[in-house]
Design an enzyme around this catalytic site. Sequence first.
Site, PDB file in Angstrom:
ATOM      1  N   GLY A 170       0.812  -1.155   0.024  1.00 29.77           N
ATOM      2  CA  GLY A 170      -0.055   0.072  -0.127  1.00 29.77           C
ATOM      3  C   GLY A 170       0.856   1.443   0.023  1.00 29.77           C
ATOM      4  O   GLY A 170       1.950   1.371  -0.275  1.00 29.77           O
ATOM      5  N   GLY A 180       5.642   3.785  -8.808  1.00 32.45           N
ATOM      6  CA  GLY A 180       6.173   2.362  -8.712  1.00 32.45           C
ATOM      7  C   GLY A 180       5.177   1.410  -8.732  1.00 32.45           C
ATOM      8  O   GLY A 180       4.999   0.724  -9.672  1.00 32.45           O
ATOM      9  N   HIS A 181       4.247   1.587  -7.572  1.00 33.06           N
ATOM     10  CA  HIS A 181       3.113   0.569  -7.725  1.00 33.06           C
ATOM     11  C   HIS A 181       2.116   0.633  -8.721  1.00 33.06           C
ATOM     12  O   HIS A 181       1.920  -0.399  -9.454  1.00 33.06           O
ATOM     13  CB  HIS A 181       2.242   0.845  -6.357  1.00 33.06           C
ATOM     14  CG  HIS A 181       3.275   0.740  -5.081  1.00 33.06           C
ATOM     15  ND1 HIS A 181       3.322   1.772  -4.343  1.00 33.06           N
ATOM     16  CD2 HIS A 181       3.571  -0.193  -4.440  1.00 33.06           C
ATOM     17  CE1 HIS A 181       4.190   1.335  -3.241  1.00 33.06           C
ATOM     18  NE2 HIS A 181       3.941  -0.049  -3.325  1.00 33.06           N
ATOM     19  N   GLY A 193       8.732  -5.285  -8.514  1.00 36.64           N
ATOM     20  CA  GLY A 193       9.583  -4.286  -8.990  1.00 36.64           C
ATOM     21  C   GLY A 193      11.065  -4.619  -9.078  1.00 36.64           C
ATOM     22  O   GLY A 193      11.655  -5.154  -7.900  1.00 36.64           O
ATOM     23  N   ASP A 234      13.094  -3.535  -5.627  1.00 39.29           N
ATOM     24  CA  ASP A 234      13.635  -4.596  -4.690  1.00 39.29           C
ATOM     25  C   ASP A 234      14.270  -5.722  -5.199  1.00 39.29           C
ATOM     26  O   ASP A 234      13.524  -6.931  -5.232  1.00 39.29           O
ATOM     27  CB  ASP A 234      12.172  -5.065  -3.817  1.00 39.29           C
ATOM     28  CG  ASP A 234      11.604  -3.992  -3.059  1.00 39.29           C
ATOM     29  OD1 ASP A 234      12.099  -3.494  -2.108  1.00 39.29           O
ATOM     30  OD2 ASP A 234      10.819  -3.177  -3.544  1.00 39.29           O
ATOM     31  N   GLN A 246      14.632  -9.036  -3.421  1.00 37.74           N
ATOM     32  CA  GLN A 246      13.519  -9.654  -3.318  1.00 37.74           C
ATOM     33  C   GLN A 246      12.878 -10.219  -4.439  1.00 37.74           C
ATOM     34  O   GLN A 246      12.565 -11.650  -4.697  1.00 37.74           O
ATOM     35  CB  GLN A 246      12.377  -8.677  -2.973  1.00 37.74           C
ATOM     36  CG  GLN A 246      11.146  -9.182  -2.883  1.00 37.74           C
ATOM     37  CD  GLN A 246      10.135  -8.018  -2.393  1.00 37.74           C
ATOM     38  OE1 GLN A 246      10.019  -7.932  -1.203  1.00 37.74           O
ATOM     39  NE2 GLN A 246       9.412  -7.511  -3.228  1.00 37.74           N
ATOM     40  N   VAL A 301      10.849   2.790 -11.135  1.00 38.56           N
ATOM     41  CA  VAL A 301      10.218   4.332 -11.431  1.00 38.56           C
ATOM     42  C   VAL A 301      11.086   5.308 -10.441  1.00 38.56           C
ATOM     43  O   VAL A 301      11.065   4.920  -9.133  1.00 38.56           O
ATOM     44  CB  VAL A 301       8.799   4.153 -11.328  1.00 38.56           C
ATOM     45  CG1 VAL A 301       8.392   5.531 -11.502  1.00 38.56           C
ATOM     46  CG2 VAL A 301       8.330   3.131 -12.159  1.00 38.56           C
TER      47      VAL A 301
HETATM   48  P1  AMP Z   1       5.884  -2.439  -1.632  1.00 37.34           P
HETATM   49  O1  AMP Z   1       4.648  -1.740  -1.405  1.00 37.34           O
HETATM   50  O2  AMP Z   1       7.017  -1.370  -1.187  1.00 37.34           O
HETATM   51  O3  AMP Z   1       6.082  -3.812  -0.891  1.00 37.34           O
HETATM   52  O4  AMP Z   1       6.000  -2.662  -3.074  1.00 37.34           O
HETATM   53  C1  AMP Z   1       5.479  -3.521  -3.825  1.00 37.34           C
HETATM   54  C2  AMP Z   1       5.833  -3.927  -5.212  1.00 37.34           C
HETATM   55  O5  AMP Z   1       6.177  -2.536  -6.062  1.00 37.34           O
HETATM   56  C3  AMP Z   1       7.333  -4.477  -5.154  1.00 37.34           C
HETATM   57  O6  AMP Z   1       7.331  -5.509  -6.067  1.00 37.34           O
HETATM   58  C4  AMP Z   1       8.391  -3.525  -5.087  1.00 37.34           C
HETATM   59  O7  AMP Z   1       9.429  -3.968  -5.745  1.00 37.34           O
HETATM   60  C5  AMP Z   1       7.628  -2.598  -6.084  1.00 37.34           C
HETATM   61  N1  AMP Z   1       8.153  -1.168  -6.319  1.00 37.34           N
HETATM   62  C6  AMP Z   1       8.217  -0.411  -5.110  1.00 37.34           C
HETATM   63  N2  AMP Z   1       8.674   0.655  -5.431  1.00 37.34           N
HETATM   64  C7  AMP Z   1       9.170   0.606  -6.867  1.00 37.34           C
HETATM   65  C8  AMP Z   1       9.629   1.583  -7.638  1.00 37.34           C
HETATM   66  N3  AMP Z   1      10.105   2.653  -7.439  1.00 37.34           N
HETATM   67  N4  AMP Z   1       9.415   1.296  -9.091  1.00 37.34           N
HETATM   68  C9  AMP Z   1       8.804  -0.013  -9.391  1.00 37.34           C
HETATM   69  N5  AMP Z   1       8.375  -0.889  -8.482  1.00 37.34           N
HETATM   70  C10 AMP Z   1       8.421  -0.475  -7.231  1.00 37.34           C
END
Ligand code: AMP
Length: 293
Positions: free
Chosen positions: A31, A36-37, A148, A151, A154, A177
């Site tokens: 969330g 990026g999300h 993404g 990470d 991950q 992003v």
């Molecule tokens: P999170 O909510 O931070 O767990 O991220 C959810 C998904 O969004 C994960 O697969 C992250 O790698 C991806 N994500 C987070 N930040 C970015 C970004 N800046 N660019 C691309 N993907 C992202």
Amino acid sequence: MNVIRTVTELRAELLEPRRAGRRIGLVPTMGAFHEGHLSLMRRARRDCDVVVVSLFVNPTQFNDAGDLDAYPRDPERDAGLATEIGVDYLFAPPVDEVYPSGFATTVSVAGLTETLEGVHRGRAHFDGVTTVVAKLFNMVSPDVAYFGQKDAQQAVVIRRLVRDLDIPVAIEVCPTVREADGLAMSSRNVHLSPADRTRAAALHRALRAAQDAVTAGERDPGAARERALSELARADIEPEYVELVSADTLAPLHRIAGDVLAVLAAPVGGTRLIDNQPILPPPEAGSNGNRRP
Ligand code: AMP
């Protein structure tokens, strides 16, 4: 868009589309959506018939209770953004739906999780990630799941999880992003003070400095790493780690060759940030296909 709280309801909703052979895409998130999300959701919308976004701040992957409490949450805004993109289902279960009382199972990937983030956040972090992602794959049974590059470790760990456990899902890793100054978007960026927000752009500059060194012919990972470190020092940032590793295995490199990943983690004014840059070194002299027979 349909907001769903239980696994039973989710499975009931996905039964028909699955029977009809529709392609189901899953975007796992915690969330506090940013671009990026949203880029992952748009990609899923483009590629799939049914898009499921999970929104679950997974307590087991936080190594610090304060970090979990402070994690940004804005479910209403998130639902609005997902609706705009055309997400079909926002799966936002409560904690006891994911971890019912008596929950006792951990899915753990060895090796790949014992370096970089695994060292600095502790073993429980990736165990929390792999356990919740394995559960989400079982709950949704997606054809494809989107992660993404931000990470990077991950993503490598999840590819291994899926391969090792024969989970029938394709993993797509989408580009990081960034803000205009290069800072990788992150839900945690909201914690940065204006001054720290400016300093934080040095993380990307540091990765670029390492990349530029390699592009200019540097083959010693230590020397490329020094370039990154001095960029961070200029912004008065002391990293937890800066490494050049193999993009496939995350193993440290003695010499730069093949697909390389520059990775770093650093606290900036109390907010821990991570970033990475894939580096494709130019071919070695004499191996460029123009060699004489
Ligand atoms: P999170 O909510 O931070 O767990 O991220 C959810 C998904 O969004 C994960 O697969 C992250 O790698 C991806 N994500 C987070 N930040 C970015 C970004 N800046 N660019 C691309 N993907 C992202």
